[in-house]
Design a protein around this motif. Structure first.
Motif, PDB file in Angstrom:
ATOM      1  N   THR A  28     -10.639 -22.899 -21.704  1.00  0.00           N
ATOM      2  CA  THR A  28     -11.987 -23.089 -22.235  1.00  0.00           C
ATOM      3  C   THR A  28     -12.687 -24.241 -21.536  1.00  0.00           C
TER       4      THR A  28
ATOM      5  N   THR B 215      -4.975 -22.010 -23.809  1.00  0.00           N
ATOM      6  CA  THR B 215      -6.299 -21.509 -24.165  1.00  0.00           C
ATOM      7  C   THR B 215      -7.333 -22.619 -24.132  1.00  0.00           C
TER       8      THR B 215
ATOM      9  N   LEU C 132     -16.048 -23.986 -19.246  1.00  0.00           N
ATOM     10  CA  LEU C 132     -17.243 -24.797 -19.489  1.00  0.00           C
ATOM     11  C   LEU C 132     -17.636 -25.605 -18.259  1.00  0.00           C
TER      12      LEU C 132
END
Length: 268
Positions: free
Chosen positions: A6, A2, A10
């Motif tokens: 992320t 996870t 980004l």
């Protein structure tokens, strides 16, 4: 995993923000905020390519197929819009935004136009992330998604080509384009574009299962933009006043999803 997803997500946002910022700088020199339309598709597909490059797992056929469809869609649309708008200056929609936000529109356009589109493009790129990260073998949803995406790509490209050919003929000046695909939908280009993103989302679900269902925000957002914001609603807000024949076209032709031509309403 996870955390790594992320970070990759980004990085995609950093791509859209960087390209939008560079385009904003050029728009100040050119006095043309509508330059953002030329890079809109590249913002989205570019984020997908960032995910493709940075995801830790080896890419599957699904990820490569998603990247291919997204990149083909973006490259064609970027070239077409650049060609269509070349030498015409700022689009009238952006001229209206500029007039409403004076003084200092140049600075205001950074957040009103370019930052906003960077964020929207990043959201639209969402299905690439779960789809490219998935390691499941290709299945039925992938086949359906790829077929829908390719159909949308061809439908949109054909609609744009038909409109370009229509406008190139001086005999059609002032007339309403109601031939080819435009006979069955007033916006075949928008319908095709929506199909591309619903298809890409289906591929994401094919790979990630329902854990990737959150990325439905992408086709929902794209469809909403095309119908209610920068697409159908904006283009048709005053066209009936400028071109009365278009009102008859509206009465007999679906706005978005293709359908049979309706009979003309009898005038009293």
């Amino acid at each position: 995993m996870t955390g790594s997803l992320t970070a990759v997500a980004l990085a995609g946002l950093a791509w859209t923000a960087s390209l939008a910022l560079a385009t904003w700088a050029v728009s100040l020199v050119r006095h043309d905020a509508s330059l953002v339309d030329r890079v809109w598709a590249i913002l989205i597909a570019g984020a997908g390519l960032v995910y493709l490059a940075l995801l830790p797992a080896p890419q599957t056929a699904r990820g490569l197929c998603m990247a291919l469809i997204g990149s083909a869609w973006a490259l064609r649309l970027c070239i077409y819009i650049t060609w269509r708008n070349w030498g015409h200056g700022e689009d009238r929609r952006y001229q209206a935004i500029r007039a409403r936000n004076q003084p200092n529109f140049g600075f205001k356009s950074l957040y009103l136009v370019f930052a906003l589109q960077a964020v929207l493009a990043w959201i639209v790129s969402a299905p690439f992330l779960p789809g490219m990260a998935a390691e499941r073998p290709l299945g039925l949803l992938d086949a359906l998604g790829a077929a829908l995406g390719l159909f949308g790509f061809v439908f949109e490209a054909l609609g744009d080509a038909q409109m370009a050919r229509f406008k190139a003929d001086p005999a059609n000046r002032g007339q309403v384009m109601d031939r080819g695909l435009w006979r069955y939908t007033r916006h075949p280009n928008y319908f095709g574009e929506a199909c591309v993103w619903w298809g890409i989302w289906l591929m994401a679900i094919g790979g990630a299962g329902w854990s990737g269902a959150w990325s439905i925000v992408s086709p929902l957002l794209m469809t909403w933009l095309l119908l209610k914001v920068s697409g159908v609603r904006m283009l048709e807000s005053d066209i009936g006043e400028r071109r009365p024949a278009y009102r008859d076209y509206i009465e007999r032709t679906n706005a978005f999803v293709p359908g049979p031509v309706r009979p003309a309403r009898l005038k009293p």
